[in-house]
Design a protein around this motif. Structure first.
Motif, PDB file in Angstrom:
ATOM      1  N   SER A  96     -20.052 -81.586  -3.051  1.00 12.03           N
ATOM      2  CA  SER A  96     -21.066 -81.077  -2.287  1.00 12.03           C
ATOM      3  C   SER A  96     -21.109 -81.922  -1.064  1.00 12.03           C
ATOM      4  O   SER A  96     -20.516 -82.816  -0.779  1.00 12.03           O
ATOM      5  CB  SER A  96     -22.217 -81.643  -3.266  1.00 12.03           C
ATOM      6  OG  SER A  96     -22.680 -83.001  -2.992  1.00 12.03           O
TER       7      SER A  96
ATOM      8  N   SER B 261     -11.078 -75.406  -4.584  1.00  9.23           N
ATOM      9  CA  SER B 261     -11.483 -75.443  -3.534  1.00  9.23           C
ATOM     10  C   SER B 261     -11.336 -74.514  -2.689  1.00  9.23           C
ATOM     11  O   SER B 261     -10.079 -73.707  -2.320  1.00  9.23           O
ATOM     12  CB  SER B 261     -11.488 -76.766  -2.720  1.00  9.23           C
ATOM     13  OG  SER B 261     -11.473 -77.766  -3.584  1.00  9.23           O
TER      14      SER B 261
ATOM     15  N   SER C 178     -14.782 -74.838   2.403  1.00  7.63           N
ATOM     16  CA  SER C 178     -15.330 -76.056   2.098  1.00  7.63           C
ATOM     17  C   SER C 178     -14.511 -77.372   2.481  1.00  7.63           C
ATOM     18  O   SER C 178     -15.250 -78.356   3.069  1.00  7.63           O
ATOM     19  CB  SER C 178     -15.312 -76.225   0.369  1.00  7.63           C
ATOM     20  OG  SER C 178     -15.799 -75.240  -0.242  1.00  7.63           O
TER      21      SER C 178
ATOM     22  N   GLU D 122     -15.651 -77.593   6.110  1.00  4.48           N
ATOM     23  CA  GLU D 122     -17.002 -78.308   6.286  1.00  4.48           C
ATOM     24  C   GLU D 122     -16.780 -79.804   5.999  1.00  4.48           C
ATOM     25  O   GLU D 122     -17.551 -80.680   6.762  1.00  4.48           O
ATOM     26  CB  GLU D 122     -17.708 -77.750   5.070  1.00  4.48           C
ATOM     27  CG  GLU D 122     -19.109 -78.386   4.923  1.00  4.48           C
ATOM     28  CD  GLU D 122     -20.099 -78.228   6.228  1.00  4.48           C
ATOM     29  OE1 GLU D 122     -19.655 -77.571   7.143  1.00  4.48           O
ATOM     30  OE2 GLU D 122     -21.261 -78.618   6.130  1.00  4.48           O
TER      31      GLU D 122
END
Lengths: 69, 337
Positions: free
Chosen positions: B227, B264, B268, B271
């Motif tokens: 996250s 993944s 992601s 980011e």
């Protein structure tokens, strides 16, 4: 009984540009070749255990695998 | 399989206490530790990690170490065993020796003199990787001692789960380490690895203080580290030690006992790179998923690409031998020669 060997390098059959197209990671790619030593299957998969299940089901003497790190 | 005398233990009444990792197993005579590669025999501790499953010649970039002698090669050894039991481990056939029937002992004893001679002849460093190298601390010390006379350095790819005593012993022997920081949170780290996170954080600080070259890897594991908030906590911790520590974001691949999760996605990882830079980290890398740009080193001074890498190879270097940008004169953190 299949013997596992840890090798320095194996060719990639899946490129990083394909990762985004496979969000579930279901892509498996296999290349089959026949040579003097018999049939060789080279595989690549986003989910390694899927490829391994396919290879094991064929009862090979040896599976060569790359390690992480 | 051979047992040889080990370092790092102390008396604890009728038990012998292993002081290599923070689990600190208290061993009765003949008992094997939680790592399955150290045991008590009488009044001494023994190890079976003077052994290796592999003798691979790799690019140092593969460990990954991007700021340690770029373009150089390593001779990679791996003795079976790990202090962690991560359920996504692709290397479980080596790392989970003693815990998993699919991880039998298949290592051969090694002679440090022979390994150092081979490394010196080939002009490479020695890497302990694939499994947990701190469990082979005695082999590491022997290789480093002999290697020092031949110009051969030793590097680790480690989980960083060591005691203060083990760190004090290992640090002078190591030129560089890549440490995994797999979670930002104690509970999640314990659930994933079976071990606490705090000693890993201490190791990162301590190795950096000892001037061992440190890089950090974080796999983006769903519900553990992937996250944005978890990545930000990890990045902020690394930056609190030194914003010049390279951070490698590792694509999660469903494997071993964590096969139900999704891999993944490149977005992601992209980011994660943004989060790393926002935390102040100067060097954030992604090995494959973002293409060659994910592996580039950009000068923090002028923004130019000063190191371009192919997958596991150096493509272009625009730094002087002392790590200074040829264009603007900014010194980049690393061990460059």
């Amino acid at each position: 009984m299949t013997e596992y060997r840890f090798v320095q390098e194996l060719p990639d059959l899946i490129g990083p540009e394909e990762y985004a197209e496979q969000p579930a990671g279901d892509l498996v790619r296999i290349r089959i070749s026949v040579g003097d030593n018999g049939v060789e299957l080279l595989g690549d998969a986003i989910r390694p255990e899927v490829l391994e299940r396919i290879l094991v089901s064929m009862g090979p003497e040896v599976i060569e695998q790359m390690l992480c790190g | 399989m051979e047992w040889t005398p080990a370092a790092l233990y102390e008396s604890g009444g009728s038990r012998l206490v292993c002081t290599l990792c923070p689990i600190r197993c208290k061993l009765a005579d003949g008992q094997v530790g939680a790592c399955h590669v150290r045991r008590r025999t009488g009044d001494i501790l023994e190890t079976r990690t003077f052994a290796t499953t592999t003798r691979h010649f790799d690019a140092v970039e593969r460990k990954p170490l991007y700021h340690y002698r770029p373009g150089s090669r390593t001779l990679t050894l791996a003795a079976p065993g790990c202090t962690f039991r991560c359920d996504y481990c692709i290397n479980y056939r080596i790392s989970q020796f003693g815990r998993d029937d699919e991880a039998p002992w298949h290592a051969e004893p090694v002679s440090p003199a022979e390994i150092v001679d081979l490394a010196a002849t080939e002009g490479v460093s020695i890497a302990l990787s694939y499994s947990e190298p701190s469990l082979a601390i005695e082999l590491t010390l022997a290789l480093a001692t002999m290697g020092r006379e031949r110009g051969v350095e030793v590097v680790w790819k480690s989980n960083g789960f060591l005691t203060a005593q083990a760190l004090a012993l290992a640090a002078p022997a190591l030129a560089a380490v890549n440490i995994d920081m797999k979670a930002a949170d104690e509970d999640r780290h314990r659930r994933l690895t079976g071990a606490p996170l705090a000693p890993v954080l201490t190791s990162l600080r301590t190795l950096h203080e000892h001037e061992v070259w440190v890089e950090v890897s974080t796999p983006l594991i769903p519900r553990v580290s992937a996250s944005a908030s978890d990545l930000a906590r990890i990045a902020n911790f690394i930056a609190s030690i030194d914003p010049g520590i390279p951070w490698h974001l590792v694509r999660f691949t469903p494997a071993y006992r964590r096969s139900a999760d999704l891999p993944s996605l490149p977005d992601s990882l992209a980011e994660g790179v943004r989060i790393g830079h926002a935390a102040g980290l100067r060097y954030v890398y992604v090995e494959r998923a973002l293409g060659p740009a994910g592996r580039d080193t950009r000068c923090p001074g002028c923004g130019d690409t000063v190191i371009a890498r192919d997958l596991w190879a150096l493509r272009q270097l625009r730094l002087r031998n002392d790590g200074v940008c040829e264009k603007c004169g900014t010194a980049l953190e690393g061990r460059w020669s």
